[in-house]
Design an enzyme around this catalytic site. Structure first.
Site, PDB file in Angstrom:
ATOM      1  N   THR A  47       0.854  -1.189   0.000  1.00 10.95           N
ATOM      2  CA  THR A  47       0.000   0.000   0.000  1.00 10.95           C
ATOM      3  C   THR A  47       0.887   1.236   0.000  1.00 10.95           C
ATOM      4  OG1 THR A  47      -0.149   0.334   2.397  1.00 10.95           O
ATOM      5  CG2 THR A  47      -1.693  -1.226   1.419  1.00 10.95           C
ATOM      6  N   GLU A  48       0.438   2.273  -0.725  1.00  8.07           N
ATOM      7  CA  GLU A  48       1.302   3.441  -0.885  1.00  8.07           C
ATOM      8  C   GLU A  48       1.465   4.264   0.374  1.00  8.07           C
ATOM      9  OE1 GLU A  48      -2.336   4.690  -3.525  1.00  8.07           O
ATOM     10  OE2 GLU A  48      -1.431   2.816  -2.868  1.00  8.07           O
TER      11      GLU A  48
END
Length: 210
Positions: A47-48
């Protein structure tokens, strides 16, 4: 025509993610893919906002709100998961270190152009997030979306009319009625749902299909 519901769409995407892949799941519909990855297959979800090794959504009542994805939904962390600054996370995305990203879309063109951050409507709220970085940096860009809008228009189009997120970046589209591969010789349709013929699918899309 027996359209796939969201969980069945997510399971169909999960089926095609190989062992050992590094994968980013976009906000919205793609997050459901995490719940359908086979337990005997190691897939590292990224996930960023700074997590590698994301697991499925937690059971109700067991949420840890220090563990969230980019869409601010509660997630779990698998054994061996790593946490890091979001700048490092974006460096992973931009540096070509992700094998697959799965994104939602407003439109995808027959050439693989992606429009998923803004409809262009005056009252719409732009929401690009990390989509541009993912679209340009991931080795494979998969899109997960309903084929038709609420008004019956196809989201698979000849040319995108919404602002683009990426050009020629999408390789595969998973919809509620079929899967599409975008190749040099055109758009290939397969895995059509029961009760849907290729001729009818082409009529719904309004673009040539192989």
């Amino acid at each position: 025509m027996n359209k796939l519901n969201r969980d069945r769409m997510a399971a169909r995407v999960a089926q095609d993610i190989p062992e050992g892949a590094y994968v980013n799941l976009g906000i919205g519909l793609p997050t459901l893919v995490a719940n359908h990855l086979p337990a005997d297959r190691e897939v590292l979800l990224h996930t960023e906002n700074g997590l590698l090794g994301m697991g499925p959504a937690p059971a109700r009542g067991h949420e840890d709100w220090d563990l969230i994805n980019a869409g601010k939904q509660p997630v779990t962390a698998l054994p061996g998961a790593a946490f890091f600054h979001h700048a490092d996370s974006f460096a992973m995305m931009r540096g070509g270190h992700l094998d697959i990203c799965v994104l939602g879309a407003f439109q995808v063109s027959v050439r693989g152009d992606l429009a998923n951050w803004h409809t262009g409507a005056p009252d719409a709220i732009p929401a690009v997030g990390g989509a541009m970085d993912l679209a340009s940096g991931a080795k494979n860009v998969f899109v997960m979306m309903d084929l038709l809008t609420k008004t019956g228009d196809s989201k698979l189009v000849e040319t995108c009319t919404y602002p683009l997120t990426g050009v020629g970046c999408v390789s595969r589209i998973y919809t509620d009625v079929a899967v599409f591969d975008i190749r040099k010789d055109g758009v290939h349709a397969y895995d059509l749902v029961d009760g849907l013929s290729l001729d009818e699918l082409q009529r719904l899309c309004g673009v040539p299909l192989i």
